[in-house]
Structure formats: structure tokens, C-alpha cells
Scaffold this motif. Structure first.
Motif, PDB file in Angstrom:
ATOM      1  N   GLU A 189       0.833  -1.203   0.000  1.00 42.85           N
ATOM      2  CA  GLU A 189       0.000   0.000   0.000  1.00 42.85           C
ATOM      3  C   GLU A 189       0.874   1.261   0.000  1.00 42.85           C
ATOM      4  OE1 GLU A 189      -2.955  -0.100   3.119  1.00 42.85           O
ATOM      5  OE2 GLU A 189      -2.827  -2.279   3.160  1.00 42.85           O
ATOM      6  N   ARG A 190       1.920   1.238   0.812  1.00 45.11           N
ATOM      7  CA  ARG A 190       2.792   2.400   0.949  1.00 45.11           C
ATOM      8  C   ARG A 190       3.607   2.660  -0.303  1.00 45.11           C
ATOM      9  NH1 ARG A 190       6.718   0.634   4.811  1.00 45.11           N
ATOM     10  NH2 ARG A 190       7.786  -0.151   2.948  1.00 45.11           N
ATOM     11  N   GLU A 191       4.248   1.616  -0.841  1.00 43.32           N
ATOM     12  CA  GLU A 191       5.180   1.803  -1.951  1.00 43.32           C
ATOM     13  C   GLU A 191       4.488   1.926  -3.307  1.00 43.32           C
ATOM     14  OE1 GLU A 191       8.407   2.294  -1.601  1.00 43.32           O
ATOM     15  OE2 GLU A 191       8.164   2.121   0.573  1.00 43.32           O
ATOM     16  N   PHE A 192       3.384   1.178  -3.489  1.00 45.65           N
ATOM     17  CA  PHE A 192       2.771   1.098  -4.817  1.00 45.65           C
ATOM     18  C   PHE A 192       1.350   1.637  -4.863  1.00 45.65           C
ATOM     19  CE2 PHE A 192       5.522  -2.760  -4.284  1.00 45.65           C
ATOM     20  CZ  PHE A 192       6.600  -2.279  -4.998  1.00 45.65           C
ATOM     21  N   GLY A 193       0.816   2.056  -3.714  1.00 54.85           N
ATOM     22  CA  GLY A 193      -0.538   2.580  -3.697  1.00 54.85           C
ATOM     23  C   GLY A 193      -1.605   1.527  -3.913  1.00 54.85           C
ATOM     24  N   LEU A 194      -1.270   0.250  -3.695  1.00 52.43           N
ATOM     25  CA  LEU A 194      -2.250  -0.806  -3.914  1.00 52.43           C
ATOM     26  C   LEU A 194      -3.372  -0.720  -2.885  1.00 52.43           C
ATOM     27  CD1 LEU A 194       0.021  -3.871  -4.757  1.00 52.43           C
ATOM     28  CD2 LEU A 194      -1.224  -2.386  -6.333  1.00 52.43           C
ATOM     29  N   PRO A 195      -4.590  -0.996  -3.300  1.00 53.55           N
ATOM     30  CA  PRO A 195      -5.720  -0.877  -2.374  1.00 53.55           C
ATOM     31  C   PRO A 195      -5.834  -2.081  -1.457  1.00 53.55           C
ATOM     32  CG  PRO A 195      -6.489  -1.651  -4.512  1.00 53.55           C
ATOM     33  CD  PRO A 195      -5.003  -1.382  -4.667  1.00 53.55           C
ATOM     34  N   ARG A 196      -6.508  -1.888  -0.333  1.00 50.54           N
ATOM     35  CA  ARG A 196      -6.920  -3.021   0.490  1.00 50.54           C
ATOM     36  C   ARG A 196      -7.990  -3.804  -0.267  1.00 50.54           C
ATOM     37  NH1 ARG A 196      -6.199  -2.717   6.219  1.00 50.54           N
ATOM     38  NH2 ARG A 196      -4.118  -1.870   6.563  1.00 50.54           N
ATOM     39  N   MET A 197      -7.929  -5.122  -0.177  1.00 52.32           N
ATOM     40  CA  MET A 197      -8.884  -5.961  -0.884  1.00 52.32           C
ATOM     41  C   MET A 197      -9.320  -7.103   0.017  1.00 52.32           C
ATOM     42  SD  MET A 197      -6.906  -6.137  -4.593  1.00 52.32           S
ATOM     43  CE  MET A 197      -8.299  -6.821  -5.503  1.00 52.32           C
ATOM     44  N   LEU A 198     -10.543  -7.560  -0.182  1.00 51.74           N
ATOM     45  CA  LEU A 198     -11.042  -8.763   0.482  1.00 51.74           C
ATOM     46  C   LEU A 198     -11.642  -9.640  -0.606  1.00 51.74           C
ATOM     47  CD1 LEU A 198     -11.583 -10.295   3.138  1.00 51.74           C
ATOM     48  CD2 LEU A 198     -13.848  -9.203   3.179  1.00 51.74           C
ATOM     49  N   LEU A 199     -11.028 -10.803  -0.820  1.00 49.04           N
ATOM     50  CA  LEU A 199     -11.409 -11.685  -1.906  1.00 49.04           C
ATOM     51  C   LEU A 199     -12.074 -12.941  -1.347  1.00 49.04           C
ATOM     52  CD1 LEU A 199      -8.089 -11.316  -3.911  1.00 49.04           C
ATOM     53  CD2 LEU A 199     -10.255 -10.164  -4.369  1.00 49.04           C
ATOM     54  N   THR A 200     -13.087 -13.403  -2.034  1.00 51.79           N
ATOM     55  CA  THR A 200     -13.819 -14.594  -1.610  1.00 51.79           C
ATOM     56  C   THR A 200     -13.116 -15.848  -2.100  1.00 51.79           C
ATOM     57  OG1 THR A 200     -15.900 -13.378  -1.713  1.00 51.79           O
ATOM     58  CG2 THR A 200     -16.044 -15.789  -1.711  1.00 51.79           C
ATOM     59  N   GLY A 201     -13.027 -16.863  -1.254  1.00 49.34           N
ATOM     60  CA  GLY A 201     -12.428 -18.128  -1.634  1.00 49.34           C
ATOM     61  C   GLY A 201     -13.466 -19.122  -2.147  1.00 49.34           C
ATOM     62  N   GLN A 202     -13.017 -20.045  -3.012  1.00 50.55           N
ATOM     63  CA  GLN A 202     -13.866 -21.162  -3.456  1.00 50.55           C
ATOM     64  C   GLN A 202     -13.376 -22.396  -2.696  1.00 50.55           C
ATOM     65  OE1 GLN A 202     -15.363 -23.784  -4.348  1.00 50.55           O
ATOM     66  NE2 GLN A 202     -17.032 -22.797  -5.450  1.00 50.55           N
TER      67      GLN A 202
END
Length: 287
Positions: free
Chosen positions: A88-101
Motif C-alpha cells: 500500500e505504501r510503496e505502490f498505492g495498492l488498495p486493500r482488498m477482500l477476496l472470496t475463496g472457493q
């Protein structure tokens, strides 16, 4: 049984999200071309109409460390948190919550063990940009359930390249044996020549353009025999100190099958690395 509707291999540059969303003077000169290529690449997945994504990547020492480093690990959690603070700090990537199968995770784990792969698993896996960046580029809605599979490309002793290929072929067989009507896309991410922290990290292109050229030819043509003849754990040190991530591309060649040419191939020479994007449609061109 489940059907594999797309096999996709790509790089996972963590800077894409920030570059593609930047505006004005903050927008880098290569952002428009990069975005154009990504949008065309994204369409190759959209056309396949997948229901589930099997995501192959490698943890960048975020959760897996030298106190416990599995060679191959299957996530089997209901949800996956991402990304990590430094991303998040270095690349500005967002927080994400992904669903598992979870059903497919359990099937891959059981069938993989029965096929001779001593797979590790985690019910509490948190994933990083090796999986989230392909989701950002290929499925930014992040609306499909995933099965993450992590490989060890960082901490020796590493599996041999042929073992990555064998696991790829096994994943193909296992997914196609899953008793489900769902459409599955298998997405794996690696890279070509890469240098991290070394003298060749920030050149005008990847550290070894000749390796990159041959690697793209191997993948595009499904030339597993030629690739396995030349690629060894020792040889991968030469193109750059982090080039062992190419073995994840070899795994995806195993999923696609020996001698099977990619239906879509694109590259982008992006200052210190060559970005590469490949798609196969196992059952013919997607509708």
C-alpha cells in the motif's frame, strides 16, 4: 465436470495500479500504452466468462518466511485479505477482500496429494501483489471467488523447473475432474528476466533482453521441450538475480499443455522489465 475456459499467464508489476490511475503531471509517459495493452489483455478473460479463478503466484516474503517455507501451498480459506502495508505504501495498492472457493480448494488439495504432490495448505492465508495485481489488471471488479496457489521461487532449495511443469499439468487434470458445472480460469503470474537490488535493476529494459526474447518464444509456442533443455536452477541466475519467477510461467505452460501455442501474446518493454501477457483457450476461441 468443471471446464477450464482460459489459461492465462502474466507478469504482475505492482506499479501498474498507480501508473494507470495517475493524472496530470503525475501520470508517467508510458501509462497510456500500458493501459491500452492491459485493457486488450483483460478482454481475453472477459470473453471466457469464468465463474472461478485459480490464481498461481508467489509470496514475496510477506507471510511465508524462512521459519516455514512450503514449496507449493493451496489456500483453502473462505476469504483472503490483501494487500500488505508495504505494498500500500510503496505502490498505492488498495486493500482488498477476496472470496475463496473452498470446495475447489479442497478438491485440488486432496487430488494433488493423491497425485504425488505433497501440497501444504493454509486456512489463514493473506495474499500479496503476485495475486492481487493480476486481479486488478484482469478482473478489477474482484467479484469472482478464487483459489490461490503459492509456489516457492525465492528461498532455496527450490523445486526443479520440471516440477513446476508437472504441477501445472496436474492442476489442469485436477480442475477438469472437479464435479462441478462451473467455468474455471487458471491464471498464473511470473516474470521474465528480473534483477532486484542488483546493478542491472534500473536499466532501459529487462536485464537480459535475449533471455526475454527466447522466453516469449517458448511460452507463445508451447515449446516445453526447448524450455526445459535450457532452463535450470543454475541457469536462471544469469538473466537476473530474481529470474527464478520464470518457473511460474513454466507452470502455466504445463497447464496449457506441451506444444500448444498461445491464442494471445503481447509484451511491453517497460524500463527495468519486460511485461508479458499470454492467453490460451483450451476448448477453442472463447465466445
Amino acid at each position: 465436470m468443471a471446464s477450464i475456459v482460459a489459461v492465462i499467464a502474466s507478469t504482475h508489476h505492482p506499479f501498474y495500479y498507480r501508473a494507470s490511475t495517475a493524472t496530470g503531471e503525475d501520470r508517467p509517459p508510458f501509462a497510456d500504452e500500458w493501459t491500452r495493452k492491459i485493457l486488450a489483455f483483460r478482454e481475453t478473460l472477459t470473453r471466457a466468462r469464468p465463474d472461478v479463478l485459480v490464481m498461481v503466484g508467489s509470496d514475496h516474503f510477506h507471510q511465508l518466511w524462512l521459519d516455514n517455507m512450503p514449496q507449493f501451498l493451496v489456500g483453502k480459506a473462505p476469504f483472503y485479505d490483501a494487500n500488505w502495508y508495504n505494498e500500500e505504501r510503496e505502490f498505492g495498492l488498495p486493500r482488498m477482500l477476496l472470496t475463496g472457493q473452498e470446495d475447489l480448494s479442497a478438491h485440488i488439495l486432496r487430488a494433488g496429494l493423491d497425485s504425488g504432490f505433497d501440497l501444504a495448505f493454509s486456512n489463514e492465508l493473506r495474499i500479496d501483489h503476485s495475486i492481487t495485481c493480476p486481479i486488478i489488471t484482469l478482473r478489477p471488479e474482484a467479484d469472482l471467488p478464487i483459489v490461490p496457489i503459492y509456489t516457492n521461487i525465492f528461498a532455496p532449495p527450490l523445486p526443479q523447473p520440471k516440477r513446476f511443469v508437472q504441477l501445472g499439468a496436474a492442476i489442469r487434470e485436477i480442475v477438469e475432474s472437479w464435479p462441478s458445472h462451473l467455468r474455471v480460469a487458471v491464471i498464473g503470474t511470473g516474470h521474465l528476466s528480473l534483477e532486484l537490488g542488483g546493478p542491472r535493476q534500473f536499466g532501459p529494459h529487462g536485464p537480459d533482453p535475449e533471455f526475454d526474447r527466447r522466453a516469449v518464444e517458448w511460452i507463445a509456442n508451447g515449446d516445453l521441450d526447448g524450455c526445459l533443455r535450457e532452463v535450470t536452477l543454475d541457469s536462471l541466475h544469469s538473466p537476473g538475480n530474481a529470474t527464478h519467477g520464470f518457473m511460474d510461467f513454466m507452470l502455466m505452460m504445463g497447464v496449457a499443455g506441451a506444444g500448444v501455442k498461445a491464442d494471445y501474446v503481447d509484451t511491453l518493454d517497460l524500463f527495468h522489465t519486460m511485461e508479458a501477457y499470454f492467453t490460451w483457450y483450451p476448448n477453442g476461441a472463447a465466445a
